[in-house]
Each structure stands twice: as structure tokens, then as C-alpha cells.
Design a protein around this motif. Structure first.
Motif, PDB file in Angstrom:
ATOM      1  N   ILE A   1       6.871   8.845   3.060  1.00  0.00           N
ATOM      2  CA  ILE A   1       6.613   7.406   3.026  1.00  0.00           C
ATOM      3  C   ILE A   1       5.266   7.147   2.374  1.00  0.00           C
ATOM      4  N   LEU A   2       5.264   6.218   1.407  1.00  0.00           N
ATOM      5  CA  LEU A   2       4.063   5.846   0.667  1.00  0.00           C
ATOM      6  C   LEU A   2       3.705   4.394   0.964  1.00  0.00           C
ATOM      7  N   PHE A   3       2.448   4.162   1.320  1.00  0.00           N
ATOM      8  CA  PHE A   3       1.919   2.812   1.521  1.00  0.00           C
ATOM      9  C   PHE A   3       1.052   2.456   0.327  1.00  0.00           C
ATOM     10  N   VAL A   4       1.237   1.246  -0.225  1.00  0.00           N
ATOM     11  CA  VAL A   4       0.510   0.848  -1.426  1.00  0.00           C
ATOM     12  C   VAL A   4      -0.154  -0.514  -1.230  1.00  0.00           C
ATOM     13  N   CYS A   5      -1.450  -0.570  -1.608  1.00  0.00           N
ATOM     14  CA  CYS A   5      -2.176  -1.841  -1.665  1.00  0.00           C
ATOM     15  C   CYS A   5      -2.961  -1.853  -2.976  1.00  0.00           C
ATOM     16  N   SER A   6      -4.018  -2.648  -3.057  1.00  0.00           N
ATOM     17  CA  SER A   6      -4.757  -2.766  -4.311  1.00  0.00           C
ATOM     18  C   SER A   6      -5.749  -1.626  -4.531  1.00  0.00           C
ATOM     19  N   ARG A   7      -6.734  -1.514  -3.645  1.00  0.00           N
ATOM     20  CA  ARG A   7      -7.824  -0.563  -3.856  1.00  0.00           C
ATOM     21  C   ARG A   7      -7.779   0.642  -2.920  1.00  0.00           C
ATOM     22  N   ASN A   8      -6.774   0.721  -2.070  1.00  0.00           N
ATOM     23  CA  ASN A   8      -6.650   1.833  -1.139  1.00  0.00           C
ATOM     24  C   ASN A   8      -7.901   1.981  -0.272  1.00  0.00           C
ATOM     25  N   ASN A   9      -8.444   0.831   0.142  1.00  0.00           N
ATOM     26  CA  ASN A   9      -9.631   0.829   1.011  1.00  0.00           C
ATOM     27  C   ASN A   9      -9.291   0.506   2.460  1.00  0.00           C
TER      28      ASN A   9
END
Length: 105
Positions: free
Chosen positions: A3-11
């Protein structure tokens, strides 16, 4: 399942999601960002590794589809609709992620 979680800056958002679930034995979890300034930038290898992808916002899913059309062709990408207004491990963010993600696990 991977499972991969994705956002903008990975902060904040995607690393929080990864931290919540990383201790589970039944799945593997990673997080990445779509922006050039992301701590961990999403790659084609990440997309291919993932069985299921959670995007924090609609724009993240669109960026994945635009940048990795072949890799995302057969992937399920779920939009969580979690805006960029939380810090890492924010209590409300954790609740929102669990409420949205737990049903898929």
C-alpha cells in the motif's frame, strides 16, 4: 498487500499514514510525494510495487495518472479527500486516515 500513500511533499499526511500502519504484519506500507521538493518523491517503481494507492487529494491522483500513465493503468487509486492543513501525527489527521483507510484493510 503493498500500500502506497501519496501527498504533495511527503512531510505530514502520507508519512503519518505510513507511520500509523507500518507495524502491521499483513501488509507493507510506503509513502511518497508528487512535488519535486518531496522528502521521498514518488517513482514508477513505487507505483509498480503498490497493490493499492491512497492519494490524499484529487490533484495527487491526477498527477500520478499524468506522470505515470502506463504504471497506473491497472492500479486502484483511492482519493481520501484530506486537505493539507495538518501536521505530522496530528490527532485529527490520524482519525481521518483511519476512518477512510481501515475499511480497505
Amino acid at each position: 498487500m503493498n500500500i502506497l500513500f501519496v501527498c504533495s511533499r511527503n512531510n505530514w499526511r502520507s508519512p503519518t499514514a505510513e507511520s500509523i500502519y507500518k507495524g502491521r504484519q499483513d501488509h507493507q506500507f510506503k509513502s511518497a510525494g508528487t512535488e519535486p521538493s518531496a522528502k521521498i518523491r514518488v517513482s514508477a517503481k513505487d507505483i509498480l510495487w503498490a497493490d493499492l494507492i491512497f492519494a490524499m487529494e484529487k490533484k495527487h491522483k491526477q498527477r500520478l495518472l499524468d506522470k505515470f500513465p502506463a504504471e497506473t493503468e491497472q492500479k486502484e487509486i483511492i482519493i481520501l479527500d484530506i486537505e493539507d492543513e495538518y501536521t505530522y501525527m496530528d490527532k485529527e489527521l490520524i482519525e481521518m486516515i483511519k476512518l477512510s483507510v481501515d475499511a480497505y484493510l
